[in-house]
Write an enzyme that holds these catalytic residues in place. Sequence first.
Site, PDB file in Angstrom:
ATOM      1  CG  HIS A  38      -9.775   4.658   3.411  1.00  0.00           C
ATOM      2  ND1 HIS A  38      -8.104   5.151   3.551  1.00  0.00           N
ATOM      3  CD2 HIS A  38     -10.430   4.735   4.560  1.00  0.00           C
ATOM      4  CE1 HIS A  38      -8.165   5.959   5.182  1.00  0.00           C
ATOM      5  NE2 HIS A  38      -9.366   6.395   5.134  1.00  0.00           N
ATOM      6  CG  HIS A  45       0.124  15.218   2.451  1.00  0.00           C
ATOM      7  ND1 HIS A  45      -0.174  15.123   1.653  1.00  0.00           N
ATOM      8  CD2 HIS A  45       0.220  14.151   3.153  1.00  0.00           C
ATOM      9  CE1 HIS A  45      -1.363  14.235   2.071  1.00  0.00           C
ATOM     10  NE2 HIS A  45      -1.561  13.475   2.767  1.00  0.00           N
ATOM     11  NE  ARG A  75       1.060  11.899  -1.749  1.00  0.00           N
ATOM     12  CZ  ARG A  75      -0.234  11.472  -1.141  1.00  0.00           C
ATOM     13  NH1 ARG A  75      -1.093  10.680  -1.664  1.00  0.00           N
ATOM     14  NH2 ARG A  75      -0.177  11.770  -0.154  1.00  0.00           N
ATOM     15  CE  LYS A 127      -7.941   2.181  -0.799  1.00  0.00           C
ATOM     16  NZ  LYS A 127      -6.494   3.275  -0.376  1.00  0.00           N
ATOM     17  CG  HIS A 177      -4.720   1.769   5.216  1.00  0.00           C
ATOM     18  ND1 HIS A 177      -6.288   2.691   6.370  1.00  0.00           N
ATOM     19  CD2 HIS A 177      -4.450   2.458   4.710  1.00  0.00           C
ATOM     20  CE1 HIS A 177      -7.372   3.044   5.172  1.00  0.00           C
ATOM     21  NE2 HIS A 177      -5.781   3.472   3.895  1.00  0.00           N
ATOM     22  CG  HIS A 182      -0.662   6.717  -0.731  1.00  0.00           C
ATOM     23  ND1 HIS A 182      -1.922   7.457  -1.291  1.00  0.00           N
ATOM     24  CD2 HIS A 182      -0.933   6.774   0.108  1.00  0.00           C
ATOM     25  CE1 HIS A 182      -3.015   6.684  -0.780  1.00  0.00           C
ATOM     26  NE2 HIS A 182      -2.135   6.250   0.571  1.00  0.00           N
ATOM     27  CG  HIS A 197      -1.380   1.446   1.746  1.00  0.00           C
ATOM     28  ND1 HIS A 197      -3.385   1.206   1.988  1.00  0.00           N
ATOM     29  CD2 HIS A 197      -1.850   2.442   1.045  1.00  0.00           C
ATOM     30  CE1 HIS A 197      -3.503   2.200   1.183  1.00  0.00           C
ATOM     31  NE2 HIS A 197      -2.599   3.065   1.358  1.00  0.00           N
ATOM     32  CB  ALA A 240      -4.869  12.524   6.461  1.00  0.00           C
ATOM     33  CG  ASN A 256      -4.756   8.990  -2.880  1.00  0.00           C
ATOM     34  OD1 ASN A 256      -4.139   8.288  -3.499  1.00  0.00           O
ATOM     35  ND2 ASN A 256      -4.842   9.024  -1.911  1.00  0.00           N
TER      36      ASN A 256
HETATM   37  C1  NCD Z   1      -2.965   9.433   2.302  1.00  0.00           C
HETATM   38  C2  NCD Z   1      -2.906  10.673   0.844  1.00  0.00           C
HETATM   39  O1  NCD Z   1      -2.500  11.128   0.942  1.00  0.00           O
HETATM   40  O2  NCD Z   1      -3.237   9.541   0.105  1.00  0.00           O
HETATM   41  N1  NCD Z   1      -3.174   9.925   3.598  1.00  0.00           N
HETATM   42  C3  NCD Z   1      -3.044   8.685   5.060  1.00  0.00           C
HETATM   43  O3  NCD Z   1      -3.885   9.757   5.871  1.00  0.00           O
HETATM   44  N2  NCD Z   1      -3.071   7.628   5.128  1.00  0.00           N
HETATM   45  C4  NCD Z   1      -4.558   8.306   2.014  1.00  0.00           C
HETATM   46  C5  NCD Z   1      -5.128   7.121   2.877  1.00  0.00           C
HETATM   47  O4  NCD Z   1      -4.354   5.862   2.595  1.00  0.00           O
HETATM   48  O5  NCD Z   1      -6.185   7.488   3.341  1.00  0.00           O
HETATM   49 ZN    ZN Z   2      -2.701   5.136   1.134  1.00  0.00          ZN
END
Ligand code: NCD
Ligand code: ZN
Length: 335
Positions: free
Chosen positions: A134, A244, A16, A95, A168, A14, A12, A256, A40
């Site tokens: 999720h 981020h 970007r 997803k 998660h 991210h 899992h 988040a 996402n």
């Molecule tokens: C994730 C994100 O920033 O894309 N953020 C997170 O807090 N985990 C999205 C997600 O998996 O919920």
């Molecule tokens: Zn995630």
Amino acid sequence: MQIKLNSPLDMHLHLRDNKMLETVAPLSSYSFAGAVIMPNLVPPITTIEALLEYKKRIIDSTCRDTFEPLMTLFFKDDYKYEFLKEAKKYIFALKLYPSGITTNSEGGVSSMDIESLRETFEAMSELGIPLLVHGETNGFVMDREREFGSVYEQFAKNFPKLKIVMEHITTKESVDLLDRFENLYATITLHHLYITLDDVAGGMLKPHLFCKPIAKRPEDREALLRVALSAHPKVMFGSDSAPHPVDKKESCGCAAGVFTAPIALQALSQLFEKHNSLDNLQAFVSQNAKKIYNLNPPKKEIILEKKPSIVPKSYGDVVPMFADKELSWSIKLVE
Ligand code: NCD
Ligand code: ZN
């Protein structure tokens, strides 16, 4: 002391896009043999074309490392059988995000009503496409995942051939669901094995530990540790590393996501050693996922050694978990 991990997988992740992708992709492709890539983006990945272009940008960013991006599409309840049949050639899973529940999930599903999802779930069951979820309601923040439990039960009961992964997980109730339904599996992050809500908000507020789902109570973390450290065959490591830029984290309205990709294997080694469970780390970070999904990831060996190292304060403009802190394990060699 040393350990060798064969083809670690991050189930899992991210990554970007654009400049952020270029910063973070090499940090995963260095030490992992593959990862499940979350869709996402803005806009989310909902077409085969967008998915293939994104996959190419990922591969271009991974410095020719041996690394397999396992691509996912952003779930829509209007995906039809014919579309999914074609998509299956290129995707690993779909997803599903409840609409608005986390970063860039606005286009997600607005109702978890089985009837509105039935056609897509049946097509996925027939085609053997896994469903990654999720699992949070829009209730009180500490109760969201627990409240979603009944949705997982409905999904699992009504679609017994659908492979459903609770992404998660953060609660002991989610852990309990694993043994109740044959077709339910779970990923667990690094940060939820280390922290509780106290670490996020019990003292001075720690924006870099703020994520969805929010870290829970000590007894929840205990339940996660129990199944991770014993490498319960239905749990897999999924970092949910979610970068981020620092100005979006250290701000009024903190985004988040916890960024853990570059330190994940070192911090897992430290944790598993502390609990005398190093023998189970291989299963947690690779073997379980390989069995659950019948995967054959590229060969890659990571040697970790017990040697302290200081985590960088930042990678580009992203602050990692444990920034400027010492971890007792380091990566010695990747081949
Ligand atoms: C994730 C994100 O920033 O894309 N953020 C997170 O807090 N985990 C999205 C997600 O998996 O919920
Ligand atoms: Zn995630």
